[in-house]
Design a protein around this motif. Structure first.
Motif, PDB file in Angstrom:
ATOM      1  N   SER A   1      43.242  -4.219 -22.538  1.00 45.48           N
ATOM      2  CA  SER A   1      42.995  -5.581 -22.091  1.00 45.48           C
ATOM      3  C   SER A   1      41.535  -5.980 -22.238  1.00 45.48           C
ATOM      4  N   GLY A   2      40.681  -5.063 -22.681  1.00 45.16           N
ATOM      5  CA  GLY A   2      39.282  -5.379 -22.893  1.00 45.16           C
ATOM      6  C   GLY A   2      38.415  -5.136 -21.681  1.00 45.16           C
ATOM      7  N   GLY A   3      38.986  -4.686 -20.568  1.00 46.97           N
ATOM      8  CA  GLY A   3      38.206  -4.437 -19.358  1.00 46.97           C
ATOM      9  C   GLY A   3      37.626  -3.040 -19.350  1.00 46.97           C
ATOM     10  N   LEU A   4      37.011  -2.698 -18.209  1.00 41.89           N
ATOM     11  CA  LEU A   4      36.449  -1.365 -18.020  1.00 41.89           C
ATOM     12  C   LEU A   4      37.554  -0.354 -17.797  1.00 41.89           C
ATOM     13  N   SER A   5      37.254   0.908 -18.073  1.00 40.38           N
ATOM     14  CA  SER A   5      38.235   1.963 -17.867  1.00 40.38           C
ATOM     15  C   SER A   5      37.516   3.221 -17.403  1.00 40.38           C
ATOM     16  N   THR A   6      37.747   3.601 -16.163  1.00 40.14           N
ATOM     17  CA  THR A   6      37.115   4.798 -15.612  1.00 40.14           C
ATOM     18  C   THR A   6      37.695   5.096 -14.238  1.00 40.14           C
ATOM     19  N   ILE A   7      37.348   6.235 -13.670  1.00 38.26           N
ATOM     20  CA  ILE A   7      37.670   6.562 -12.281  1.00 38.26           C
ATOM     21  C   ILE A   7      36.409   6.375 -11.454  1.00 38.26           C
ATOM     22  N   LEU A   8      36.534   5.727 -10.326  1.00 37.70           N
ATOM     23  CA  LEU A   8      35.430   5.605  -9.386  1.00 37.70           C
ATOM     24  C   LEU A   8      35.783   6.359  -8.106  1.00 37.70           C
ATOM     25  N   TYR A   9      34.915   7.272  -7.717  1.00 40.71           N
ATOM     26  CA  TYR A   9      35.088   8.023  -6.479  1.00 40.71           C
ATOM     27  C   TYR A   9      34.300   7.327  -5.377  1.00 40.71           C
ATOM     28  N   MET A  10      34.976   7.012  -4.296  1.00 43.38           N
ATOM     29  CA  MET A  10      34.342   6.300  -3.188  1.00 43.38           C
ATOM     30  C   MET A  10      34.459   7.106  -1.898  1.00 43.38           C
ATOM     31  N   TYR A  11      33.335   7.304  -1.222  1.00 45.44           N
ATOM     32  CA  TYR A  11      33.336   7.888   0.116  1.00 45.44           C
ATOM     33  C   TYR A  11      33.393   6.752   1.127  1.00 45.44           C
ATOM     34  N   VAL A  12      34.259   6.883   2.106  1.00 50.31           N
ATOM     35  CA  VAL A  12      34.408   5.883   3.149  1.00 50.31           C
ATOM     36  C   VAL A  12      33.980   6.500   4.471  1.00 50.31           C
ATOM     37  N   GLY A  13      33.008   5.866   5.119  1.00 49.82           N
ATOM     38  CA  GLY A  13      32.514   6.384   6.389  1.00 49.82           C
ATOM     39  C   GLY A  13      33.345   5.893   7.562  1.00 49.82           C
ATOM     40  N   LEU A  14      33.642   6.815   8.483  1.00 49.29           N
ATOM     41  CA  LEU A  14      34.384   6.477   9.690  1.00 49.29           C
ATOM     42  C   LEU A  14      33.430   6.359  10.866  1.00 49.29           C
ATOM     43  N   ARG A  15      33.697   5.418  11.748  1.00 45.04           N
ATOM     44  CA  ARG A  15      32.843   5.220  12.903  1.00 45.04           C
ATOM     45  C   ARG A  15      32.740   6.486  13.740  1.00 45.04           C
ATOM     46  N   GLU A  16      31.575   6.746  14.237  1.00 45.09           N
ATOM     47  CA  GLU A  16      31.312   7.997  14.923  1.00 45.09           C
ATOM     48  C   GLU A  16      32.017   8.102  16.265  1.00 45.09           C
ATOM     49  N   ASP A  17      32.332   6.983  16.893  1.00 50.24           N
ATOM     50  CA  ASP A  17      32.951   7.050  18.213  1.00 50.24           C
ATOM     51  C   ASP A  17      34.475   7.039  18.151  1.00 50.24           C
ATOM     52  N   GLN A  18      35.029   7.180  16.942  1.00 48.64           N
ATOM     53  CA  GLN A  18      36.476   7.143  16.806  1.00 48.64           C
ATOM     54  C   GLN A  18      37.020   8.506  16.427  1.00 48.64           C
ATOM     55  N   ARG A  19      37.854   9.049  17.286  1.00 48.73           N
ATOM     56  CA  ARG A  19      38.501  10.325  16.967  1.00 48.73           C
ATOM     57  C   ARG A  19      39.805  10.110  16.213  1.00 48.73           C
ATOM     58  N   ASN A  20      40.423   8.944  16.427  1.00 46.24           N
ATOM     59  CA  ASN A  20      41.701   8.656  15.771  1.00 46.24           C
ATOM     60  C   ASN A  20      41.436   8.159  14.359  1.00 46.24           C
ATOM     61  N   ARG A  21      41.182   9.067  13.447  1.00 51.14           N
ATOM     62  CA  ARG A  21      40.744   8.673  12.112  1.00 51.14           C
ATOM     63  C   ARG A  21      41.870   8.068  11.282  1.00 51.14           C
ATOM     64  N   ALA A  22      43.111   8.397  11.586  1.00 51.24           N
ATOM     65  CA  ALA A  22      44.215   7.816  10.833  1.00 51.24           C
ATOM     66  C   ALA A  22      44.225   6.299  10.991  1.00 51.24           C
ATOM     67  N   ASP A  23      43.938   5.800  12.186  1.00 51.50           N
ATOM     68  CA  ASP A  23      43.884   4.355  12.399  1.00 51.50           C
ATOM     69  C   ASP A  23      42.734   3.738  11.625  1.00 51.50           C
ATOM     70  N   ASP A  24      41.586   4.395  11.654  1.00 52.37           N
ATOM     71  CA  ASP A  24      40.444   3.890  10.892  1.00 52.37           C
ATOM     72  C   ASP A  24      40.762   3.844   9.412  1.00 52.37           C
ATOM     73  N   GLN A  25      41.361   4.914   8.897  1.00 47.03           N
ATOM     74  CA  GLN A  25      41.684   4.969   7.479  1.00 47.03           C
ATOM     75  C   GLN A  25      42.609   3.823   7.087  1.00 47.03           C
ATOM     76  N   GLN A  26      43.611   3.571   7.920  1.00 45.07           N
ATOM     77  CA  GLN A  26      44.575   2.531   7.583  1.00 45.07           C
ATOM     78  C   GLN A  26      43.917   1.153   7.578  1.00 45.07           C
ATOM     79  N   ALA A  27      43.092   0.853   8.597  1.00 43.84           N
ATOM     80  CA  ALA A  27      42.461  -0.463   8.679  1.00 43.84           C
ATOM     81  C   ALA A  27      41.503  -0.682   7.511  1.00 43.84           C
ATOM     82  N   ILE A  28      40.675   0.324   7.214  1.00 39.47           N
ATOM     83  CA  ILE A  28      39.705   0.184   6.131  1.00 39.47           C
ATOM     84  C   ILE A  28      40.413   0.145   4.782  1.00 39.47           C
TER      85      ILE A  28
END
Length: 449
Positions: free
Chosen positions: A63-90
């Protein structure tokens, strides 16, 4: 489903000079991105976190666009232990941007990995040293500043047409002392009031009303965390004096009186039978969900989790104002920072994605689709008719202008924040007086303690 942790992650993948090697299959990407470490990082759902197939090369696509894999780190809030909820919202917020971006660049794939923000410095130091660092990071503005100061991310250079979409204050929050831009803001979280509407039909709109509802059997929860509690400083007329102190300028008697008035209200609140101070935001959420509190402060990205528990009884409003001044919530920015190990093609794709995230239509769609984040593009107009949640968030955004100056003077990892929190903790536990606390807070902000 949750991907189990394992002992290695991407370290076996070789890297050629100037180019990241490609995994052979989707299964390998999932294994490499989902393997755990001592930070308990994992993926919750492969479809949310790995987009499309990963075969191909780093050249252009049909299609003429870019083609690659981008690796992204996502930071979770420090005061949240329930990381599954954070992951889903973000992930949901990110997915809305990524879907639109891939309509133009279908050859770009994303692999997300989640880490507590407090662990990102160590993780990046280790990964960057072996050439396996991420291409992008989605983190809070304070974390982005910390990583940039540590030399773990690269500076951002934005074209003028991108810069003009952000307010000068937003840009200043992301700059180092040398003027370098550390990251690109993409979303804003609002600080709000969340309550059980089955118990409280009309939320308090003033600080006096908040004390009044607590005397009418409504259980109120506040966080003693000084950043989470700063909204009360605006309502009680203390922000001007605190800004003066943080800037190391002399305070007028009226400004000192404002800080004393704030401390006096906090002492009065602590003495109320049905107002309880907690150490962090996570505890407030758990207590509201468990039915042990009726009114708390919350963040807009907590709303999905709260709605799952409270259902139609979840009420949302702006924070109470004072008799003369508005509340002063510190609304956190979610930003995109750039890694150091990208190939030229990955760098182009990463920058294109970051710039695309500020597109007015994209920003509007994220806000209306999630109703949990606000746009940072200052030209985006968000309709609020029919949505009490969006109305409250936009009200919070307007209130947060009261906190702009303090956020420019003190970043969220500044040691003065912890010192102020100690002073406030002593106050609410009855170990200090309002005048003594006010004087102590001023001295801390001035750097004298």
């Amino acid at each position: 489903m949750n991907w189990p942790n394992c002992s290695t992650r991407r370290t076996e993948v070789p890297r050629r000079p100037g180019r990241r090697a490609w995994p052979a299959s989707l299964g390998l990407v999932l294994a490499l991105s989902g393997c755990g470490s001592n930070v308990d990082s994992h993926l919750s759902d492969g479809s949310d976190h790995v987009s499309g197939s990963v075969s191909g090369s780093e050249s252009g696509n049909e299609s003429g666009g870019l083609s690659t894999i981008l690796y992204m780190y996502v930071g979770l809030r420090e005061d949240q232990r329930n990381r599954a909820d954070d992951q889903q919202a973000i992930s949901l917020a990110f997915h809305r941007i990524e879907q639109d971006f891939r309509r133009i660049n279908p050859g770009v794939r994303f692999v997300l990995q989640f880490y507590p923000e407090r662990d990102l410095e160590n993780e990046l130091s280790r990964r960057n040293g072996s050439g396996l660092g991420p291409d992008l990071l989605l983190v809070s503005n304070s974390t982005a500043l910390r990583l940039a100061l540590g030399g773990l991310t690269r500076a951002v250079v934005l074209p003028p047409d991108v810069l003009k979409q952000l307010s000068p204050t937003t840009l200043r929050r992301m700059k180092l002392a040398n003027g370098q831009l550390t990251a690109l803001p993409v979303m804003q979280q609002a600080q709000l009031a969340c309550f059980n509407a089955a118990k409280l039909r009309r939320p308090p709109t003033t600080m006096q009303e908040l004390l009044k509802v607590s005397s009418a059997n409504i259980r109120v929860g506040l966080s003693i965390d000084s950043t989470g509690l700063y909204w009360t400083a605006g309502s009680l007329g203390a922000t001007e004096g605190m800004v003066q102190a943080a800037a190391k300028r002399p305070l007028s008697p009226e400004q000192r009186a404002g800080i004393v008035r704030w401390a006096t209200w906090l002492q009065n609140a602590a003495n109320q039978q049905r107002i309880t101070f907690f150490s962090n935001q996570q505890q407030l959420l758990e207590e509201l969900i468990a039915g042990r509190l009726d009114w708390i402060t919350c963040r807009s990205m907590d709303l999905q989790r709260l709605r799952r528990s409270l259902g139609p009884h979840l009420g949302v409003s702006a924070l109470p104002d004072g008799p003369r001044d508005e509340a002063s919530p510190i609304n956190q920015l979610l930003v995109i920072a750039f890694g150091q190990n990208s190939s030229p093609q990955q760098r182009r794709a990463a920058e294109a994605f970051a710039h695309f995230s500020l597109n007015p239509l994209v920003q509007r769609n994220i806000t209306l689709g999630s109703q949990e984040v606000l746009p940072v593009n200052r030209f985006v107009d968000v309709p609020q008719e029919g949505s009490q949640q969006l109305k409250a968030m936009l009200h919070s955004q307007a209130q947060s202008r009261q906190a702009e100056q303090i956020t420019l003077l003190i970043h969220l990892k500044d040691p003065r924040i912890a010192a102020v929190q100690t002073k406030l903790t002593e106050l609410v536990f009855g170990e200090s007086t309002p005048i003594k606390t006010a004087n102590g807070v001023i001295e801390v902000l001035e750097g004298k303690r």
